[in-house]
Design a protein around this motif. Structure first.
Motif, mmCIF file in Angstrom:
data_model
loop_
_atom_site.group_PDB
_atom_site.id
_atom_site.type_symbol
_atom_site.label_atom_id
_atom_site.label_comp_id
_atom_site.label_asym_id
_atom_site.label_seq_id
_atom_site.Cartn_x
_atom_site.Cartn_y
_atom_site.Cartn_z
ATOM 1 N N ALA A 125 -37.508 54.197 13.231
ATOM 2 C CA ALA A 125 -37.134 55.009 12.073
ATOM 3 C C ALA A 125 -38.204 56.072 11.893
ATOM 4 O O ALA A 125 -39.387 55.820 12.143
ATOM 5 N N TRP A 126 -37.779 57.241 11.455
ATOM 6 C CA TRP A 126 -38.800 58.232 11.125
ATOM 7 C C TRP A 126 -39.120 58.146 9.642
ATOM 8 O O TRP A 126 -38.439 57.458 8.865
ATOM 9 N N LEU A 127 -40.157 58.821 9.251
ATOM 10 C CA LEU A 127 -40.728 58.670 7.920
ATOM 11 C C LEU A 127 -39.736 58.968 6.806
ATOM 12 O O LEU A 127 -39.716 58.275 5.775
ATOM 13 N N GLY A 128 -38.889 59.990 6.988
ATOM 14 C CA GLY A 128 -37.989 60.412 5.916
ATOM 15 C C GLY A 128 -37.063 59.312 5.424
ATOM 16 O O GLY A 128 -37.044 58.998 4.225
ATOM 17 N N PRO A 129 -36.252 58.695 6.298
ATOM 18 C CA PRO A 129 -35.361 57.628 5.841
ATOM 19 C C PRO A 129 -36.096 56.422 5.261
ATOM 20 O O PRO A 129 -35.581 55.753 4.365
ATOM 21 N N VAL A 130 -37.280 56.137 5.750
ATOM 22 C CA VAL A 130 -38.054 55.013 5.212
ATOM 23 C C VAL A 130 -38.452 55.287 3.769
ATOM 24 O O VAL A 130 -38.277 54.439 2.883
ATOM 25 N N LEU A 131 -38.973 56.483 3.511
ATOM 26 C CA LEU A 131 -39.371 56.815 2.142
ATOM 27 C C LEU A 131 -38.151 56.959 1.236
ATOM 28 O O LEU A 131 -38.198 56.586 0.052
ATOM 29 N N ARG A 164 -36.187 66.793 16.630
ATOM 30 C CA ARG A 164 -37.554 67.231 16.963
ATOM 31 C C ARG A 164 -38.478 66.038 16.750
ATOM 32 O O ARG A 164 -38.082 65.030 16.160
ATOM 33 N N PRO A 165 -39.708 66.125 17.223
ATOM 34 C CA PRO A 165 -40.644 65.016 16.992
ATOM 35 C C PRO A 165 -40.952 64.881 15.497
ATOM 36 O O PRO A 165 -41.219 65.868 14.814
ATOM 37 N N LEU A 166 -40.909 63.645 15.005
ATOM 38 C CA LEU A 166 -41.155 63.370 13.593
ATOM 39 C C LEU A 166 -42.034 62.132 13.480
ATOM 40 O O LEU A 166 -42.008 61.258 14.354
#
Length: 471
Positions: A125-131, A164-166
């Motif tokens: 998971a990338w940071l956005g959906p986690v937060l 893109r890389p996140l």
């Protein structure tokens, strides 16, 4: 004090076909963004927030004593099409704890690496959906909505590749269980009726210990889901992916992917970027939950010795569900108008206010909150029509109506543009907006003058028209 999680794992004792044991994939540099200390205390988790083991365990690098990591198997209807095998493709159930309230709860890592059910995904998971899930699920809890909870968010120190890389991250999610309609569907659709019976017995023992038959289980789950969706509607919440694999037997809201709270009221609002037909629009949610419960009913039929009789009995239960939703909807929305004891004719009063909001492009949350604050007239364009409507409303309210409205109409919700701004800041390494937003949303019904800016609807340049699941 050494970190201690009092695991007591029952799902891991079910037959092997219910799951695959799988360990999280370690990450390079785990660092804690947030740890929900009050929730941890409720779960009986002991240890200091600065314990170096904390980030390592909650990123999946170190196995906590007593954990038994596994990925659960399930199937599901996704946008109406049946997928015979889904399962946890990027999540690991570490185990369960019996919390201080006596309720058993799962502790699950999300974004913790691939599993046998990943279907070519990276398991991350990338940071956005986690937060987003952390903020929205905790906001829903503060609003009184049955929901999964967020125990922690951890940066991985690694990049995740989407468009893109996140920056990567892992969420620690807590739920009364992760048993879904799709969990019943996978065994029923495969003709694995012994496993289906085992799942039924386990679900009843865990969530409905007084239930005596599959019909009664169906009836109880329908009641919980009817109440849940009515509560979503009363808050302007749009789930976005009401697939049967995102529909729990516990009656909790689960999976905060392309979800959002409405700003301007419009019943056909859709936020999910993949919901091109509007299947999961705001106003469609009552119909969808009835459809989902019909799929649960179908999965339960093989458990009944008289299957023809079961179909008739289950059909009656499903056909009764719209009335349950309408009743729950009436109670929720009447309270928002200050009506403590609603009557059937109050539905027209509610509908007329919603129409005023719709025609005037009024903000859903602020419009209802303004009724309690005495400033609703200022929220609407047709003030003459509002004056006539307000006279009708006052005929239906009595002493204490303002206090009732204050208690059910939040001042603060996790507005989509604020979440996006918070995520953008966090991607640049600034977690202050995340922590500020979380603190304000923990008290959604309180006046917080210092946070008044968070009540403001988006400017045209701030509107976020679509949300994404993050996979």
């Amino acid at each position: 004090m050494t970190l201690h999680i009092p695991f007591d794992n029952s799902y891991a004792r079910l037959p092997d076909g219910f799951f695959t044991r799988a360990r999280p994939t370690p990450v390079s540099a785990p660092s804690l963004i947030a740890f929900n200390r009050p929730l941890a205390e409720d779960l009986g988790i002991e240890g200091a927030d600065d314990d170096p083991l904390l980030a390592a365990i909650l990123a999946g690098n170190v196995g906590a004593e007593g954990s038994d990591p596994l990925a659960q198997l399930y199937a599901g209807h996704q946008f109406g099409g049946f997928s015979p095998q889904l399962g946890d493709g990027r999540a690991h159930l570490l185990g369960e704890v019996v919390a201080r309230d006596g309720i058993r709860r799962d502790i699950q890592l999300k974004g913790s690496g691939p599993t046998p059910y990943s279907r070519r995904g990276d398991g991350r998971a990338w940071l956005g959906p986690v937060l987003r899930e952390y903020v929205v699920s905790e906001a829903m809890h503060a609003l009184g909505v049955p929901t999964t909870r967020a125990l922690a968010a951890v940066r991985t120190g690694e990049e995740v590749y989407r468009e893109r890389p996140l920056p990567g991250a892992v969420l620690t999610r807590v739920a009364q269980s992760h048993i879904r309609v799709g969990t019943f569907q996978v065994f029923s659709s495969r003709g694995l009726y012994d496993d289906l019976g085992t799942l039924y017995d386990y679900t009843v023992a865990r969530h409905y210990p007084d239930v005596a038959s599959p019909a009664e289980l169906l009836e109880r789950v329908c009641a919980r889901q009817a109440a849940l969706v009515a509560q979503w509607m009363s808050l302007g919440f749009i789930h976005g992916v009401m697939n049967t694999d995102n529909c729990t037997l516990s009656g909790e809201t689960i999976d905060y992917g392309p979800c959002a709270f409405m700003d301007s009221y419009a019943p056909d609002t859709v936020y999910s970027s993949i919901d091109r037909g509007g299947r999961y629009a705001y106003a469609a949610q009552p119909d969808v939950i009835v459809w989902n419960m019909a799929q649960l009913a179908t999965a339960l039929v093989p458990l009944m010795p008289d299957q023809d009789g079961a179909v008739r009995a289950f059909t009656e239960i499903i056909h009764a569900m719209p009335d349950l939703i309408r009743s729950a909807w009436l109670n929720r929305f009447a309270a928002k108008l200050g009506i403590a004891e609603p009557e059937a004719q109050d539905a027209a009063l509610i509908a007329d206010f919603l129409d005023l909001l719709h025609r005037g492009q009024g903000d859903f949350t602020n419009g209802f909150r303004a009724l309690a604050e005495g400033s609703a007239r200022d929220q609407l364009t047709d003030r003459t029509a509002f004056d006539d409507w307000e006279a009708r409303r006052r005929e239906r309210t009595g002493p204490g109506s303002e206090a009732l409205m204050q208690s059910v109409n939040p001042a603060f919700i996790p507005r989509n543009h604020r979440i996006e701004q918070m995520i953008s800041a966090a991607v640049e390494g600034d977690d202050r907006p995340f922590h500020h937003l979380s603190a304000v949303l923990a008290r959604p019904f309180d006046d917080q003058p210092e946070a008044e800016e968070l009540r403001r609807p988006p400017l045209p340049s701030e509107v976020v028209p679509a949300t994404f699941c993050g996979t």
